[in-house]
Every structure is written in structure tokens, then in C-alpha cells.
Design a protein around this motif. Sequence first.
Motif, PDB file in Angstrom:
ATOM      1  N   VAL A 350     -16.679 -21.007 -17.185  1.00  0.00           N
ATOM      2  CA  VAL A 350     -16.428 -21.002 -18.633  1.00  0.00           C
ATOM      3  C   VAL A 350     -16.785 -19.635 -19.215  1.00  0.00           C
ATOM      4  O   VAL A 350     -16.019 -19.040 -19.988  1.00  0.00           O
ATOM      5  N   VAL A 351     -17.954 -19.118 -18.869  1.00  0.00           N
ATOM      6  CA  VAL A 351     -18.355 -17.795 -19.374  1.00  0.00           C
ATOM      7  C   VAL A 351     -17.415 -16.722 -18.849  1.00  0.00           C
ATOM      8  O   VAL A 351     -16.993 -15.820 -19.592  1.00  0.00           O
ATOM      9  N   GLN A 352     -17.050 -16.823 -17.576  1.00  0.00           N
ATOM     10  CA  GLN A 352     -16.164 -15.816 -16.983  1.00  0.00           C
ATOM     11  C   GLN A 352     -14.806 -15.790 -17.684  1.00  0.00           C
ATOM     12  O   GLN A 352     -14.290 -14.721 -18.037  1.00  0.00           O
ATOM     13  N   GLU A 353     -14.218 -16.965 -17.905  1.00  0.00           N
ATOM     14  CA  GLU A 353     -12.913 -17.016 -18.539  1.00  0.00           C
ATOM     15  C   GLU A 353     -12.985 -16.572 -19.988  1.00  0.00           C
ATOM     16  O   GLU A 353     -12.059 -15.931 -20.512  1.00  0.00           O
ATOM     17  N   ALA A 354     -14.081 -16.915 -20.669  1.00  0.00           N
ATOM     18  CA  ALA A 354     -14.234 -16.478 -22.059  1.00  0.00           C
ATOM     19  C   ALA A 354     -14.306 -14.953 -22.139  1.00  0.00           C
ATOM     20  O   ALA A 354     -13.692 -14.331 -23.020  1.00  0.00           O
ATOM     21  N   LEU A 355     -15.040 -14.338 -21.223  1.00  0.00           N
ATOM     22  CA  LEU A 355     -15.106 -12.874 -21.206  1.00  0.00           C
ATOM     23  C   LEU A 355     -13.741 -12.278 -20.859  1.00  0.00           C
ATOM     24  O   LEU A 355     -13.354 -11.229 -21.396  1.00  0.00           O
ATOM     25  N   THR A 356     -13.015 -12.936 -19.943  1.00  0.00           N
ATOM     26  CA  THR A 356     -11.675 -12.452 -19.611  1.00  0.00           C
ATOM     27  C   THR A 356     -10.772 -12.468 -20.835  1.00  0.00           C
ATOM     28  O   THR A 356      -9.993 -11.535 -21.077  1.00  0.00           O
ATOM     29  N   ASN A 357     -10.877 -13.521 -21.636  1.00  0.00           N
ATOM     30  CA  ASN A 357     -10.066 -13.600 -22.851  1.00  0.00           C
ATOM     31  C   ASN A 357     -10.427 -12.508 -23.845  1.00  0.00           C
ATOM     32  O   ASN A 357      -9.576 -12.001 -24.570  1.00  0.00           O
ATOM     33  N   VAL A 358     -11.714 -12.167 -23.892  1.00  0.00           N
ATOM     34  CA  VAL A 358     -12.113 -11.068 -24.784  1.00  0.00           C
ATOM     35  C   VAL A 358     -11.471  -9.770 -24.309  1.00  0.00           C
ATOM     36  O   VAL A 358     -10.964  -8.974 -25.114  1.00  0.00           O
ATOM     37  N   GLY A 404      -5.927 -20.342 -19.756  1.00  0.00           N
ATOM     38  CA  GLY A 404      -7.377 -20.153 -19.646  1.00  0.00           C
ATOM     39  C   GLY A 404      -8.159 -21.225 -20.368  1.00  0.00           C
ATOM     40  O   GLY A 404      -9.055 -21.865 -19.804  1.00  0.00           O
ATOM     41  N   LEU A 405      -7.855 -21.453 -21.651  1.00  0.00           N
ATOM     42  CA  LEU A 405      -8.568 -22.472 -22.419  1.00  0.00           C
ATOM     43  C   LEU A 405      -8.308 -23.868 -21.855  1.00  0.00           C
ATOM     44  O   LEU A 405      -9.213 -24.714 -21.832  1.00  0.00           O
ATOM     45  N   VAL A 406      -7.085 -24.105 -21.409  1.00  0.00           N
ATOM     46  CA  VAL A 406      -6.769 -25.414 -20.822  1.00  0.00           C
ATOM     47  C   VAL A 406      -7.597 -25.660 -19.572  1.00  0.00           C
ATOM     48  O   VAL A 406      -8.147 -26.747 -19.368  1.00  0.00           O
TER      49      VAL A 406
END
Length: 438
Positions: A350-358, A404-406
Motif C-alpha cells: 500500500v505504501v509502495q503503490e501510494a508513493l508510486t502514484n505520487v 493501482g488504487l484498485v
Amino acid sequence: MTTTGEDHARGLTGPWWWGRWRGAVLDGSLALVSAVECGAEGIPFARDAGIPVSVGIVFGLIAGSVLLVRRKWPIAVVLVAIAITPAQMGFLLGVVGLYTLASCELPRRIIGALAGMSLLGTAVVTFVRVRQDMARGDLTLGDWFVPFAAVTTALGLTAPPVLLGLYVGARRRLMESLRERADSLERELQLLAERAEERAEWARNEERTRIAREMHDVVAHRVSLMVVHSAALQAVARKDPEKAVRNAALVGDMGRQALTELREMLGVLRAGEDVGRRVAGMPLAAVREAAAAAASRAVVEGGPGPEGPCLSELDELIGQSAAAGMVVDLSVQGEVRSYAAQIEQTAYRVVQEALTNVHKHAAGAKTHVRLAHRVSEIAMQVENEPPPEPGSASAAGLPSGGNGLVGMRERVVALGGVFVSGPTDAGGFRVSAVIPAV
């Protein structure tokens, strides 16, 4: 080889009330023999009754041919046999009629009443005939022989066909019951096969989704960082060669890490194929034991699958983002402890994907990563501020597939957690997740 009820029903192709042609042929043959017998016995009957012989023959032929409808109206056949008993006619008619009556689906009281009437009629007629023979001097035995002959003859002509008919009827009902059970089991097996196919298809879809999610998490983050560093490398290649060398080294390290993780995933897939081939040749009992053992290991170890990233690697993950130029602030609340492998891997992803989205959508924006260790759950939140230069993500050439969010939501919900994401009032974006840790 047994046949089911459906096969038995398809085999019923006889004429009229006969299920099969062979049954019609058998009844026709019996009726013909019975008609001939009764016609022959009608000759002495006509002479004793003082009527024309032709009338006696015709009467016998008609009475004997009633056996043709023994399957349709067995009661009528038995009643005709009882009616012509005083004329000493219809031996075959009475025996076959009683057998058919006893083997039919009729109440026992009706069978018993008609069998008793036949027994009594045969006994009376035999008693009278034997007594007349003894009075004429044809028989010179004692008086005891008259009742003995009457009872023996009546039982011999009544009991065997009735008992045989009861046995055949019970056996027929048993076979029909077994056919019905076979049909029911066949339908149940068909339903189980359909449900097993549905479950297998569902499992395949779930596995494809899981693999796609893992591939997305592994590749998207690494490749996003590589793209960001490549863009920075192009910008500083001529101005600052030393920084360009460092960026190139980071790009190489991230590429190697992505390849390593991809090899691990492909290794797991190949191992799964080998297991599938081994299971295909195993007996059912061994497959069940192996599945039970695997399930037990999964519960003890915290879930199936290979060992993935854990929360202790968050510092390294945030360091990679910081090396790409992102300002990341990490705060941890509560007592740090270890969790099940699936929980730690999901929190990390979750943290990894959130940072990727940033990196994709808000390059250069300051990001806050918060991790809270609670009594029965673990919570994480990744929030970024508005990007300093809108459109920088698209300028870096970072595409977004919208998965990503899905994927994050699917991971969290699969563990019974809660996932929330959306823009903030300040213009940034926030991703929050809470995962049970019990």
C-alpha cells in the motif's frame, strides 16, 4: 453394467401398455397357449353341461385369451380365472394371473383377498371332483384323501405363483429405487462437477488477478523510479557529471531489483506448474492430504505464497523515493512489532503503490507517510501536498493504467480491512488503510 432410470425410460418403446416389444410377444404367446388350453378343456365342460361343443370351445378360447391383458388389468384376469374354476378350465390362466397380481403395485389386502378366493374356489372344486370320482369307484382310497387332495391342490396352484410374484415385485421395486438413486447421484455428481468447474474458473481468475496485482506492484514502483532518475540523468548529464553517475547507478540498482523480484515471481509460477503436474498423477486421497497439509502450513505461516517485503523495509523504500528527489516524511506511532507475512506485505505494498502514484501524478510534491501500530490493527496513511509544478508527471512520461488504487483496495479488503482514498482539501491526495492484526 447397470442402467439409470433415464436410460430405462428411453428403452420403453413397446406398443400400447407394454413397455417393451418382448413383453408384448410374451403376453401374446401366453394368451395363445391359455386360449388353446381353455378351448380344449371347454369340450368336456360342454358335454357335462349339455351344451354344444362349439359353444364350449368358443367360451374357452375367449376366457383363455383374457391373459393378454394381464399387465393392464391383473384383477380382471384373476376374477375370470376364479369364475371358470368350477368348469375345470384355466390352469395356466389362474397361475399366471395370480403371479401378475402379486407382482403389481397393488395393496396387499387386495392381493390377499383375491388369492384367498382363488384358494377357496380351487379347494371346493377339487373336493367335489375327487368326492365324485370316489363315489363312481374311480378312486378306492379312504375318506381322508378327499380333504388332503383338495388342500394340497389348492395350495399348489395358489401359493407358488403368489410367493414368486411377491418376490419379483419386491425385486422390481428395489431395482427402480436403485435406478432413482443412481439418477439422483448422477445429477448430484453433475452439479458437483459444474460447481467444481465454476470454483476452478473462479480460482484461475483470482490467481490471474493476484499475479497481475503483484506484477503491477513490483514493476510500477521500480520502473517509475527508473523513469524519474532517467529524466534527472538527462537534465544533469552535462552540468553535473558526478550526479549523473550516481543517478545512473541508482537506475541500474533499481533495474536489478526489479529483475530479481520478477525472477522470484516467475519461479513461484513455475513451481506451481510443477505441483499441478505432480498432483495430476496422484490419487485423490493423496491430493486431499497434500491440500490439507498445505492449508495447515499456510495458516501457521500466515498465508500462502513466497515470502514478500515486510515493514522493516519501509526505510529503504522511502530512501529510494528520496533519492529520486521526493521529500518524504515518515512517522511511526505505537509499539513496533511483527505481524503475519500477508499483513506486512499488504501494508508495504500500500505504501509502495501510494508513493508510486505520487511519482506519477505529483512529482516533487512533499509526502507524509504515517504508520500506526494499534492493539488489534495496523493503520497506514500516505498523503502528498499539491505538486509544485502541475503537469510534471506527464512531462516525465509516466503512464497510468488506473489499477493501482484498485489493487490496493483488493489487497486490504481481502484481509478484512478498510481502504479509503481521495483528494484533500489542499489539493493533494490521501491514501488510508486499516488492516486487522489479530
